[in-house]
Design a protein around this motif. Structure first.
Motif, PDB file in Angstrom:
ATOM      1  N   PHE A 164     -54.591   4.477  -7.453  1.00  0.00           N
ATOM      2  CA  PHE A 164     -53.705   3.607  -6.674  1.00  0.00           C
ATOM      3  C   PHE A 164     -53.779   2.141  -6.698  1.00  0.00           C
ATOM      4  N   TYR A 165     -55.322   1.944  -6.629  1.00  0.00           N
ATOM      5  CA  TYR A 165     -55.715   0.454  -6.398  1.00  0.00           C
ATOM      6  C   TYR A 165     -56.144  -0.055  -7.797  1.00  0.00           C
ATOM      7  N   PHE A 166     -56.900   0.637  -8.627  1.00  0.00           N
ATOM      8  CA  PHE A 166     -57.444  -0.075  -9.571  1.00  0.00           C
ATOM      9  C   PHE A 166     -56.976   0.563 -11.154  1.00  0.00           C
ATOM     10  N   GLU A 167     -56.735   0.036 -11.879  1.00  0.00           N
ATOM     11  CA  GLU A 167     -56.256   0.169 -13.333  1.00  0.00           C
ATOM     12  C   GLU A 167     -57.438   0.997 -13.946  1.00  0.00           C
ATOM     13  N   SER A 168     -58.785   0.524 -13.745  1.00  0.00           N
ATOM     14  CA  SER A 168     -59.736   0.869 -14.638  1.00  0.00           C
ATOM     15  C   SER A 168     -61.014   0.512 -13.690  1.00  0.00           C
ATOM     16  N   LYS A 169     -62.343   1.109 -14.108  1.00  0.00           N
ATOM     17  CA  LYS A 169     -63.423   0.767 -13.647  1.00  0.00           C
ATOM     18  C   LYS A 169     -63.684  -0.727 -13.951  1.00  0.00           C
ATOM     19  N   ALA A 170     -63.416  -1.163 -15.011  1.00  0.00           N
ATOM     20  CA  ALA A 170     -63.703  -2.855 -15.403  1.00  0.00           C
ATOM     21  C   ALA A 170     -62.946  -3.625 -14.301  1.00  0.00           C
ATOM     22  N   LEU A 171     -61.762  -3.184 -13.941  1.00  0.00           N
ATOM     23  CA  LEU A 171     -61.078  -3.937 -13.155  1.00  0.00           C
ATOM     24  C   LEU A 171     -61.491  -3.989 -11.796  1.00  0.00           C
ATOM     25  N   ALA A 172     -62.104  -2.802 -11.459  1.00  0.00           N
ATOM     26  CA  ALA A 172     -62.722  -2.549  -9.818  1.00  0.00           C
ATOM     27  C   ALA A 172     -63.681  -3.543 -10.047  1.00  0.00           C
ATOM     28  N   VAL A 173     -64.657  -3.595 -11.205  1.00  0.00           N
ATOM     29  CA  VAL A 173     -65.869  -4.345 -11.132  1.00  0.00           C
ATOM     30  C   VAL A 173     -65.404  -5.945 -10.724  1.00  0.00           C
ATOM     31  N   MET A 174     -64.113  -6.509 -11.188  1.00  0.00           N
ATOM     32  CA  MET A 174     -63.803  -7.546 -10.899  1.00  0.00           C
ATOM     33  C   MET A 174     -63.459  -7.855  -9.491  1.00  0.00           C
ATOM     34  N   ALA A 175     -62.968  -6.790  -8.828  1.00  0.00           N
ATOM     35  CA  ALA A 175     -62.689  -6.747  -7.408  1.00  0.00           C
ATOM     36  C   ALA A 175     -64.037  -7.016  -6.800  1.00  0.00           C
ATOM     37  N   LEU A 176     -65.184  -6.441  -6.933  1.00  0.00           N
ATOM     38  CA  LEU A 176     -66.285  -6.454  -6.569  1.00  0.00           C
ATOM     39  C   LEU A 176     -66.965  -7.867  -6.619  1.00  0.00           C
ATOM     40  N   MET A 177     -66.499  -8.592  -7.647  1.00  0.00           N
ATOM     41  CA  MET A 177     -66.855  -9.749  -8.101  1.00  0.00           C
ATOM     42  C   MET A 177     -66.167 -11.023  -7.042  1.00  0.00           C
ATOM     43  N   GLN A 178     -65.332 -10.578  -6.305  1.00  0.00           N
ATOM     44  CA  GLN A 178     -64.397 -11.584  -5.549  1.00  0.00           C
ATOM     45  C   GLN A 178     -65.406 -12.603  -4.829  1.00  0.00           C
ATOM     46  N   ASP A 179     -66.437 -12.280  -4.221  1.00  0.00           N
ATOM     47  CA  ASP A 179     -67.374 -13.198  -3.581  1.00  0.00           C
ATOM     48  C   ASP A 179     -67.856 -14.283  -4.432  1.00  0.00           C
ATOM     49  N   LEU A 180     -68.451 -13.599  -5.691  1.00  0.00           N
ATOM     50  CA  LEU A 180     -68.804 -14.593  -6.816  1.00  0.00           C
ATOM     51  C   LEU A 180     -67.771 -15.439  -7.318  1.00  0.00           C
ATOM     52  N   TYR A 181     -66.599 -14.920  -7.535  1.00  0.00           N
ATOM     53  CA  TYR A 181     -65.607 -15.787  -7.792  1.00  0.00           C
ATOM     54  C   TYR A 181     -65.374 -17.132  -6.775  1.00  0.00           C
ATOM     55  N   ASP A 182     -65.439 -16.526  -5.421  1.00  0.00           N
ATOM     56  CA  ASP A 182     -65.242 -17.437  -4.250  1.00  0.00           C
ATOM     57  C   ASP A 182     -66.452 -18.641  -4.415  1.00  0.00           C
ATOM     58  N   ASP A 183     -67.590 -18.109  -4.674  1.00  0.00           N
ATOM     59  CA  ASP A 183     -68.800 -19.084  -4.821  1.00  0.00           C
ATOM     60  C   ASP A 183     -68.434 -20.070  -6.034  1.00  0.00           C
ATOM     61  N   ALA A 184     -67.905 -19.562  -6.986  1.00  0.00           N
ATOM     62  CA  ALA A 184     -67.819 -20.374  -8.244  1.00  0.00           C
ATOM     63  C   ALA A 184     -66.656 -21.425  -7.930  1.00  0.00           C
ATOM     64  N   LEU A 185     -65.767 -21.137  -7.161  1.00  0.00           N
ATOM     65  CA  LEU A 185     -64.719 -22.215  -6.710  1.00  0.00           C
ATOM     66  C   LEU A 185     -65.485 -23.060  -5.854  1.00  0.00           C
ATOM     67  N   ASP A 186     -66.201 -22.937  -4.741  1.00  0.00           N
ATOM     68  CA  ASP A 186     -66.896 -23.774  -4.013  1.00  0.00           C
ATOM     69  C   ASP A 186     -67.775 -24.478  -4.826  1.00  0.00           C
ATOM     70  N   ALA A 187     -68.486 -23.924  -5.863  1.00  0.00           N
ATOM     71  CA  ALA A 187     -69.658 -24.999  -6.819  1.00  0.00           C
ATOM     72  C   ALA A 187     -68.767 -25.745  -7.410  1.00  0.00           C
ATOM     73  N   ASN A 188     -67.411 -25.531  -7.982  1.00  0.00           N
ATOM     74  CA  ASN A 188     -66.604 -26.371  -8.550  1.00  0.00           C
ATOM     75  C   ASN A 188     -66.478 -27.424  -7.843  1.00  0.00           C
ATOM     76  N   GLU A 189     -65.947 -27.126  -6.573  1.00  0.00           N
ATOM     77  CA  GLU A 189     -65.584 -28.233  -5.738  1.00  0.00           C
ATOM     78  C   GLU A 189     -66.660 -29.132  -5.308  1.00  0.00           C
ATOM     79  N   LEU A 190     -67.973 -28.585  -5.259  1.00  0.00           N
ATOM     80  CA  LEU A 190     -69.082 -29.367  -5.118  1.00  0.00           C
ATOM     81  C   LEU A 190     -69.405 -30.346  -6.309  1.00  0.00           C
ATOM     82  N   LEU A 191     -68.825 -29.838  -7.321  1.00  0.00           N
ATOM     83  CA  LEU A 191     -68.987 -30.594  -8.822  1.00  0.00           C
ATOM     84  C   LEU A 191     -68.241 -31.955  -8.834  1.00  0.00           C
ATOM     85  N   ILE A 192     -66.781 -31.829  -8.370  1.00  0.00           N
ATOM     86  CA  ILE A 192     -65.964 -32.804  -8.290  1.00  0.00           C
ATOM     87  C   ILE A 192     -65.820 -33.630  -7.275  1.00  0.00           C
ATOM     88  N   LYS A 193     -66.561 -33.458  -6.297  1.00  0.00           N
ATOM     89  CA  LYS A 193     -66.330 -34.193  -4.889  1.00  0.00           C
ATOM     90  C   LYS A 193     -67.226 -35.592  -5.236  1.00  0.00           C
TER      91      LYS A 193
END
Length: 220
Positions: free
Chosen positions: A71-100
């Motif tokens: 109902f929520y996830f098409e596959s285990k692989a996409l559920a992994v991506m959902a678990l990676m939300q915090d890491l993706y947010d951290d990558a966005l923050d790191a990107n912001e640090l790089l360009i500031k």
């Protein structure tokens, strides 16, 4: 999925965009059943590899039906991506640090790279599952490549701005430089999550040195 499918030509993919890509239900974090599934999945990934885990096991541990998972996830692989939300947010923050344009380039690079290593160290089992998912799922690879292309585009813009201002040295195409530097980061994080490569501090120091030398032509 093309890069254009995942994001606009402006800002990087947002948390809401990420949720829509990985979750059949869209951006609905806080849903109790979804949270239970992800918590159960995270617990299993601490004990087994992604390949060893099946959806029935995740659902049973979460106390929901197997159909609830799909109902929520098409596959285990996409559920992994959902678990990676915090890491993706951290990558966005790191990107912001790089360009500031705040502090020294060396300080920005070191802070951004440290943030990425900190994020992987918070949940290395999840990052290892991401590596498995990326290797086995074309959808995950496309999502990963789309996000990477977005990050590279933003960093390339920073390099071009610094070159135009005379602060950075001239060199190859800025987009290609940004993509190669991100490749170095990815490989370093992969090795770190698997427990190989240089010690963490040396890894971070070396990456910051390479970024600084590549973009600015100096180590200070």
């Amino acid at each position: 999925m093309s890069t254009g499918d995942a994001m606009s030509t402006g800002d990087a993919m947002s948390s809401g965009d990420w949720d829509r890509l990985v979750d059949r239900r869209g951006p609905n974090r806080g849903d109790a059943r979804r949270d239970a599934l992800l918590q159960a999945f995270d617990g299993l990934l601490r004990e087994q590899t992604l390949d060893e885990i099946n959806v029935a096991e995740i659902s049973r541990r979460a106390g929901v039906t197997r159909s609830a998972f799909y109902f929520y996830f098409e596959s285990k692989a996409l559920a992994v991506m959902a678990l990676m939300q915090d890491l993706y947010d951290d990558a966005l923050d790191a990107n912001e640090l790089l360009i500031k344009a705040e502090g020294t380039p060396e300080g920005r690079f070191r802070a951004a790279i440290t943030k990425l290593f900190d994020s992987v160290d918070t949940s290395p089992h999840t990052y290892r599952a991401l590596l498995e998912a990326r290797a086995s799922s074309a959808t995950v690879r496309e999502m990963w490549d789309a996000g990477r292309a977005d990050f590279a585009r933003i960093i390339a813009g920073m390099i071009e701005t610094e070159r135009a201002a005379g602060r950075a040295t001239d060199g190859p195409d800025a987009g290609a430089v940004a993509a190669v530097l991100l490749d170095l980061n990815d490989h370093a994080l992969e090795r770190h999550s698997l427990g190989s490569g240089p010690a963490r501090d040396l890894h971070i120091e070396s990456l910051a040195f390479i970024w600084l030398r590549t973009i600015y032509g100096s180590s200070s």
